[in-house]
Design an enzyme around this catalytic site. Sequence first.
Site, short mmCIF file in Angstrom:
data_model
loop_
_atom_site.label_atom_id
_atom_site.label_comp_id
_atom_site.label_asym_id
_atom_site.label_seq_id
_atom_site.Cartn_x
_atom_site.Cartn_y
_atom_site.Cartn_z
N ARG A 1 0.83 -1.23 0.00
CA ARG A 1 0.00 0.00 0.00
C ARG A 1 0.85 1.26 0.00
O ARG A 1 0.54 2.26 0.66
CB ARG A 1 -0.94 0.04 1.22
CG ARG A 1 -1.91 -1.10 1.31
CD ARG A 1 -2.94 -1.09 0.15
NE ARG A 1 -3.92 -2.13 0.36
CZ ARG A 1 -3.79 -3.40 -0.08
NH1 ARG A 1 -2.71 -3.77 -0.75
NH2 ARG A 1 -4.73 -4.28 0.15
N SER B 1 -10.98 -0.45 3.17
CA SER B 1 -10.23 -0.60 4.42
C SER B 1 -9.72 0.76 4.88
O SER B 1 -9.05 1.45 4.11
CB SER B 1 -9.01 -1.50 4.21
OG SER B 1 -9.44 -2.75 3.75
N GLU C 1 -5.16 4.01 5.73
CA GLU C 1 -4.84 3.70 4.34
C GLU C 1 -5.24 4.85 3.42
O GLU C 1 -4.46 5.23 2.55
CB GLU C 1 -5.54 2.40 3.94
CG GLU C 1 -5.12 1.90 2.59
CD GLU C 1 -5.87 0.65 2.16
OE1 GLU C 1 -5.78 -0.38 2.84
OE2 GLU C 1 -6.55 0.71 1.13
C1 LIG Z 1 -15.55 -0.46 -1.32
C2 LIG Z 1 -14.07 -0.21 -1.51
C3 LIG Z 1 -13.19 -1.27 -1.64
C4 LIG Z 1 -11.82 -1.05 -1.84
N1 LIG Z 1 -11.00 -2.14 -1.96
C5 LIG Z 1 -9.68 -1.95 -2.17
C6 LIG Z 1 -8.80 -3.08 -2.31
O1 LIG Z 1 -9.23 -4.22 -2.31
N2 LIG Z 1 -7.48 -2.84 -2.49
C7 LIG Z 1 -6.98 -1.58 -2.54
O2 LIG Z 1 -5.76 -1.44 -2.71
N3 LIG Z 1 -7.78 -0.49 -2.41
C8 LIG Z 1 -9.11 -0.65 -2.22
N4 LIG Z 1 -9.93 0.44 -2.07
C9 LIG Z 1 -9.35 1.79 -2.10
C10 LIG Z 1 -9.43 2.48 -3.48
O3 LIG Z 1 -10.44 1.91 -4.27
C11 LIG Z 1 -8.12 2.40 -4.26
O4 LIG Z 1 -7.06 2.90 -3.49
C12 LIG Z 1 -8.20 3.17 -5.57
O5 LIG Z 1 -7.01 2.98 -6.30
C13 LIG Z 1 -8.41 4.67 -5.40
O6 LIG Z 1 -8.72 5.21 -6.66
P1 LIG Z 1 -9.39 6.64 -6.81
O7 LIG Z 1 -9.36 6.98 -8.27
O8 LIG Z 1 -10.73 6.66 -6.18
O9 LIG Z 1 -8.38 7.56 -6.01
P2 LIG Z 1 -8.67 8.83 -5.11
O10 LIG Z 1 -9.37 8.40 -3.89
O11 LIG Z 1 -9.31 9.89 -5.92
O12 LIG Z 1 -7.19 9.26 -4.73
C14 LIG Z 1 -6.42 8.46 -3.85
C15 LIG Z 1 -5.00 9.03 -3.79
O13 LIG Z 1 -4.39 8.94 -5.07
C16 LIG Z 1 -4.03 10.23 -5.57
N5 LIG Z 1 -4.30 10.22 -7.00
C17 LIG Z 1 -5.44 9.84 -7.63
N6 LIG Z 1 -5.28 9.91 -8.96
C18 LIG Z 1 -4.00 10.35 -9.18
C19 LIG Z 1 -3.24 10.65 -10.34
N7 LIG Z 1 -3.73 10.49 -11.58
N8 LIG Z 1 -1.96 11.12 -10.18
C20 LIG Z 1 -1.43 11.29 -8.94
N9 LIG Z 1 -2.12 11.02 -7.81
C21 LIG Z 1 -3.39 10.56 -7.92
C22 LIG Z 1 -4.91 11.21 -4.80
O14 LIG Z 1 -4.33 12.49 -4.76
C23 LIG Z 1 -4.97 10.53 -3.45
O15 LIG Z 1 -3.80 10.78 -2.73
C24 LIG Z 1 -11.32 0.26 -1.88
C25 LIG Z 1 -12.21 1.35 -1.76
C26 LIG Z 1 -13.57 1.11 -1.59
C27 LIG Z 1 -14.51 2.28 -1.48
#
Ligand SMILES: Cc1cc2nc3c(=O)[nH]c(=O)nc-3n(C[C@H](O)[C@H](O)[C@H](O)COP(=O)(O)OP(=O)(O)OC[C@H]3O[C@@H](n4cnc5c(N)ncnc54)[C@H](O)[C@@H]3O)c2cc1C
Length: 350
Positions: free
Chosen positions: A167, A245, A342
Amino acid sequence: MGSYRIVENARLDARNTFGVRATAPMLVEVADATALPELFGYAMLRDGPVLVLGGGSNLLFAGDPRGTVLALGGQQVRIVEDDGGRAIVRADAGVEWHALVLWTLGQGLAGLENLALIPGTVGAAPIQNIGAYGVEVREHIHVVEAFDRTLGQVVRLRSTDCAFAYRDSVFKRDPDRYVVTAVEFALQRDAALRLEYAGLHDELLAMGMDAASLGDVRASQIAEAVCRIRRRKLPDPAVLGNAGSFFKNPIVPVAQAEGLQAAHPSLPAFHGSDETTRKLSAAWLIDACGWKGFREGDAGVAASHALVLVNHGQASGAQLLDLAHRIAASVHERFGVALEPEPRIIGAAW
Ligand SMILES: Cc1cc2nc3c(=O)[nH]c(=O)nc-3n(C[C@H](O)[C@H](O)[C@H](O)COP(=O)(O)OP(=O)(O)OC[C@H]3O[C@@H](n4cnc5c(N)ncnc54)[C@H](O)[C@@H]3O)c2cc1C
């Protein structure tokens, strides 16, 4: 030159899966990442705080973000190299993660199936090196393309340059430096599939496969099994606000893990990043402190999963953060283990 749209005082409530209230002083929606060098020429972006926002599924707005929020819209996915066995797939940052997983499976390419149904965008996948069901995305990342704010130019980082860990990555450690614009994945047509994660095997059997045919399982069937387990176990953010998480599994020295396991034989511990450490189950620690299903106002802990903080409706980000602090404090007091969040916390310190 790429196009972009600027919105002042943009509400972000629908752009974060906790569904908490937040407003960006300025939101820039970038349709095409080729606009980034021009945009970062403006003082406000060049010198001021910038938050890159994907699907908002791994952050908590404990307050409003300062400065500019940048949302990338690029939607292209294509195969850029293919030798018949191994292919390189390039996807823009704005592509929905699960849509990419399905697209690659549709092309007969394996590798991302265990990561099916993780919410969010392709651009965010390398940030915390998303992982699930025994696989981390780093295993399949070939190159991360990003706008480097320090150098003022687009760079191509090979997987080995990204400091990927559990992570974690160079992008997570230095969130102000890189804007990920596209990711290239190395995938195989004939890959060894990963079934070792507890539960996956049983789910495939529940889907009607028999033990003898598990050797012939297809990547798309693994993805289906993963989706079935996830839909059962994790609350859907469209129904109950959450960010998956909330805490990482803590990594502790072996001696501490063994001491805790001697006192609590049911505490799960896994191999850490090396032989000197062990990764403990944060869910077990939180459950043991009695938090599963806890609710105060609209901030709570999912009844189905102790690791998932939930917004039952009108909780604020600050209330959810306060609950997270209390959970971490109780785990620390009882077990001497520090929990780390996380998701990224915006507008407050952890
Ligand atoms: C129901 C649920 C289940 C999940 N299960 C998992 C799992 O099994 N495993 C897991 O690892 N995660 C899980 N997650 C967490 C999440 O889905 C992941 O971390 C996902 O990659 C976040 O994507 P996002 O586009 O929503 O990022 P955001 O929430 O929009 O951003 C997260 C971080 O990434 C940065 N960021 C986003 N896009 C960029 C970019 N293009 N360039 C630079 N920085 C950027 C943001 O600034 C922030 O710091 C889960 C979340 C939910 C709600």
